[in-house]
Design an enzyme around this catalytic site. Structure first.
Site, PDB file in Angstrom:
ATOM      1  N   GLU A  44      -4.815   3.796   6.201  1.00 37.57           N
ATOM      2  CA  GLU A  44      -4.485   3.605   4.794  1.00 37.57           C
ATOM      3  C   GLU A  44      -5.100   4.758   3.996  1.00 37.57           C
ATOM      4  OE1 GLU A  44      -6.682   1.367   1.817  1.00 37.57           O
ATOM      5  OE2 GLU A  44      -5.364  -0.305   2.275  1.00 37.57           O
ATOM      6  N   ARG A  97       0.837  -1.215   0.000  1.00 38.90           N
ATOM      7  CA  ARG A  97       0.000   0.000   0.000  1.00 38.90           C
ATOM      8  C   ARG A  97       0.871   1.265   0.000  1.00 38.90           C
ATOM      9  NH1 ARG A  97      -3.055  -3.618  -0.696  1.00 38.90           N
ATOM     10  NH2 ARG A  97      -5.218  -3.759   0.006  1.00 38.90           N
ATOM     11  N   SER A 127     -10.590  -0.707   3.313  1.00 34.38           N
ATOM     12  CA  SER A 127      -9.832  -0.835   4.565  1.00 34.38           C
ATOM     13  C   SER A 127      -9.420   0.555   5.036  1.00 34.38           C
ATOM     14  CB  SER A 127      -8.555  -1.648   4.339  1.00 34.38           C
ATOM     15  OG  SER A 127      -8.858  -2.904   3.795  1.00 34.38           O
TER      16      SER A 127
HETATM   17  N1  EPU Z   1     -10.561 -10.686  10.253  1.00 30.20           N
HETATM   18  C1  EPU Z   1     -11.182 -10.771  11.463  1.00 30.20           C
HETATM   19  N2  EPU Z   1     -12.176  -9.873  11.745  1.00 30.20           N
HETATM   20  C2  EPU Z   1     -12.547  -8.915  10.869  1.00 30.20           C
HETATM   21  C3  EPU Z   1     -11.891  -8.820   9.629  1.00 30.20           C
HETATM   22  C4  EPU Z   1     -10.892  -9.726   9.346  1.00 30.20           C
HETATM   23  O1  EPU Z   1     -10.882 -11.641  12.293  1.00 30.20           O
HETATM   24  O2  EPU Z   1     -13.470  -8.170  11.202  1.00 30.20           O
HETATM   25  C5  EPU Z   1      -9.547 -11.695   9.907  1.00 30.20           C
HETATM   26  C6  EPU Z   1     -10.099 -12.649   8.834  1.00 30.20           C
HETATM   27  O3  EPU Z   1     -10.805 -13.705   9.402  1.00 30.20           O
HETATM   28  C7  EPU Z   1      -8.842 -13.100   8.153  1.00 30.20           C
HETATM   29  C8  EPU Z   1      -7.928 -11.902   8.262  1.00 30.20           C
HETATM   30  O4  EPU Z   1      -8.444 -11.088   9.302  1.00 30.20           O
HETATM   31  O5  EPU Z   1      -8.263 -14.175   8.834  1.00 30.20           O
HETATM   32  C9  EPU Z   1      -7.811 -11.123   6.960  1.00 30.20           C
HETATM   33  O6  EPU Z   1      -9.087 -10.638   6.568  1.00 30.20           O
HETATM   34  P1  EPU Z   1      -9.453 -10.386   5.026  1.00 30.20           P
HETATM   35  O7  EPU Z   1      -9.157 -11.613   4.233  1.00 30.20           O
HETATM   36  O8  EPU Z   1     -10.835  -9.874   4.965  1.00 30.20           O
HETATM   37  O9  EPU Z   1      -8.433  -9.320   4.516  1.00 30.20           O
HETATM   38  P2  EPU Z   1      -7.797  -8.023   5.205  1.00 30.20           P
HETATM   39  O10 EPU Z   1      -6.386  -8.315   5.558  1.00 30.20           O
HETATM   40  O11 EPU Z   1      -8.693  -7.537   6.279  1.00 30.20           O
HETATM   41  C10 EPU Z   1      -6.798  -7.085   2.989  1.00 30.20           C
HETATM   42  C11 EPU Z   1      -6.812  -5.789   2.233  1.00 30.20           C
HETATM   43  C12 EPU Z   1      -8.121  -5.647   1.470  1.00 30.20           C
HETATM   44  C13 EPU Z   1      -8.266  -6.820   0.514  1.00 30.20           C
HETATM   45  C14 EPU Z   1      -8.238  -8.113   1.332  1.00 30.20           C
HETATM   46  C15 EPU Z   1      -8.248  -9.334   0.450  1.00 30.20           C
HETATM   47  C16 EPU Z   1      -5.413  -4.264   3.476  1.00 30.20           C
HETATM   48  C17 EPU Z   1      -5.349  -3.062   4.347  1.00 30.20           C
HETATM   49  N3  EPU Z   1      -6.630  -4.676   3.127  1.00 30.20           N
HETATM   50  O12 EPU Z   1      -7.817  -7.000   3.983  1.00 30.20           O
HETATM   51  O13 EPU Z   1      -8.025  -4.465   0.690  1.00 30.20           O
HETATM   52  O14 EPU Z   1      -9.485  -6.752  -0.197  1.00 30.20           O
HETATM   53  O15 EPU Z   1      -7.003  -8.168   2.108  1.00 30.20           O
HETATM   54  O16 EPU Z   1      -7.014  -9.477  -0.200  1.00 30.20           O
HETATM   55  O17 EPU Z   1      -4.370  -4.807   3.114  1.00 30.20           O
HETATM   56  C18 EPU Z   1      -8.487  -2.124   0.773  1.00 30.20           C
HETATM   57  O18 EPU Z   1      -7.272  -1.943   0.750  1.00 30.20           O
HETATM   58  O19 EPU Z   1      -9.299  -1.170   0.819  1.00 30.20           O
HETATM   59  C19 EPU Z   1      -9.005  -3.492   0.804  1.00 30.20           C
HETATM   60  C20 EPU Z   1     -10.306  -3.762   0.950  1.00 30.20           C
END
Ligand code: EPU
Length: 345
Positions: free
Chosen positions: A341, A171, A245
């Site tokens: 972010e 990012r 995010s």
């Molecule tokens: N999780 C929780 N609780 C929550 C949300 C997430 O426990 O409320 C846990 C999930 O269970 C999972 C882990 O956190 O084990 C990761 O969650 P998720 O797969 O939803 O992805 P993220 O790391 O929260 C990132 C990106 C997203 C992107 C997703 C999928 C960043 C800041 N965000 O989110 O990007 O869509 O991975 O690749 O890196 C964005 O940048 O705006 C965005 C949506």
């Protein structure tokens, strides 16, 4: 201000519909540009009028206005999708920075050009994509950027940046750091693949594909799986204001992560660069008790705690206050300082 410049700049323009957070704010001056010539003209005029503060806006999907903007907002409307080269394996496509990102993804899928399918349905413009190196489901946009052109605001010359000159990180890019105020991205050239090389390493994507059980994998099928996951977890900004995010996933020295893992064995984490581990900010925020929290119209989304939302009438400052409380509480519970972010203005 002279009559001519008034016709160039709109005055006191509301911004609520210019960002996906839909929070109320207004800008002193506003104009759009659809060519380098027009942009240069507007910048010169702003110099003459001594309008010091300027900001380039694309799709407004990564910005939170917490107050009125006392300057000039220029919205990038430079369009066009053009094949500028090809070889045995790749197609080089130059895209105007003002094009909508998802429309570009759909266009590529129709043409059978591979590489962008995992990045389906990300809100925003093509020009914003390299700034924060958008990424999702195991792919980052830097993997398919060949080069980009940007206008240097200091002398109004056009400069080409090869991908490795953009210093892409998680990012992050030079356009988010020191060069943020200096360059306006005009177009991006992508290197797309003739043959798909599917990246379905991200577990929820694999699970969704298993559920869909298609006859065979295709760009359309992968894009649809990504769209299904995003639609089930993330709020549609046309219905609920948000900027995806709100925080980055923090990257910790591996020894700090190992200590945390002892007390919280379920913490979701991913390897980062050598000696570092990335942990899921959404999980930290949920554990700190914020998931589904709402005060007035500002809230933490019940299906994804990393997303802060405006349910209707929230002001930017209320969203920022919530973010500040979340940062303090995650720091108190885990000793980790979350970093936004989203660009906060
Ligand atoms: N999780 C929780 N609780 C929550 C949300 C997430 O426990 O409320 C846990 C999930 O269970 C999972 C882990 O956190 O084990 C990761 O969650 P998720 O797969 O939803 O992805 P993220 O790391 O929260 C990132 C990106 C997203 C992107 C997703 C999928 C960043 C800041 N965000 O989110 O990007 O869509 O991975 O690749 O890196 C964005 O940048 O705006 C965005 C949506």
């Amino acid at each position: 201000m002279s009559a001519t410049s008034i016709s160039y700049f709109q005055a006191d323009v509301p911004l609520a519909d210019c960002t996906t957070f839909h929070v109320p704010a207004q800008t002193r001056f506003f104009a759009e540009f659809d060519s380098i010539e027009r942009l240069t003209e507007l910048l010169q005029l702003a110099d003459q009028q001594k309008i010091v503060r300027r900001m380039i806006l694309g799709g407004g999907s990564n910005v939170l206005f917490t107050r009125n903007f006392d300057g000039l907002i220029l919205r990038n409307r430079i369009g066009g999708i053009e094949v500028v080269g090809q070889d045995q394996d790749s197609i080089f496509v130059k895209v105007g920075a003002g094009e909508n990102w998802h429309s570009f993804v759909e266009y590529c899928i129709k043409q059978n050009w591979a590489g962008v399918e995992n990045l389906s349905l990300i809100p925003g413009s093509v020009g914003a994509a390299p700034i924060q190196n958008i990424g999702a489901y195991g792919v980052e946009v830097c993997q398919i950027i060949h080069s980009l052109q940007a206008l240097d605001r200091r002398d109004h010359t056009l400069r080409t940046f090869a991908a490795d000159e953009c210093e892409f990180g998680y990012r992050d890019s030079i356009f988010k750091r020191g060069s943020r105020e200096r360059y306006v991205i005009i177009n991006v050239t992508f290197r797309l693949h003739r043959q798909p090389c599917f990246n379905i390493s991200y577990a929820p994507l694999r699970q969704e594909l298993e559920r869909m059980n298609p006859d065979k994998l295709s760009l359309q099928v992968v894009a649809q799986a990504v769209i299904n996951i995003r639609s089930s977890k993330l709020p549609d900004p046309r219905q609920i204001g948000n900027a995806g995010s709100f925080f980055k996933n923090p990257i910790l020295p591996t020894n700090q992560w190992a200590e945390l893992k002892l007390s919280h064995p379920n913490i979701p984490s991913y390897p980062a660069s050598a000696g570092q581990t990335k942990v899921a900010a959404g999980w930290l925020i949920e554990q700190a008790g914020w998931k589904g929290w709402r005060h007035g119209d500002a809230g933490c989304y019940p299906k994804q705690a990393l997303v802060l939302v405006n349910y209707g009438q929230a002001r930017g400052q209320e969203i920022l206050d919530l973010a500040t409380q979340i940062i303090a509480s995650v720091r108190a519970k885990f000793g980790i300082t979350l970093e936004p972010e989203v660009n906060i203005i």
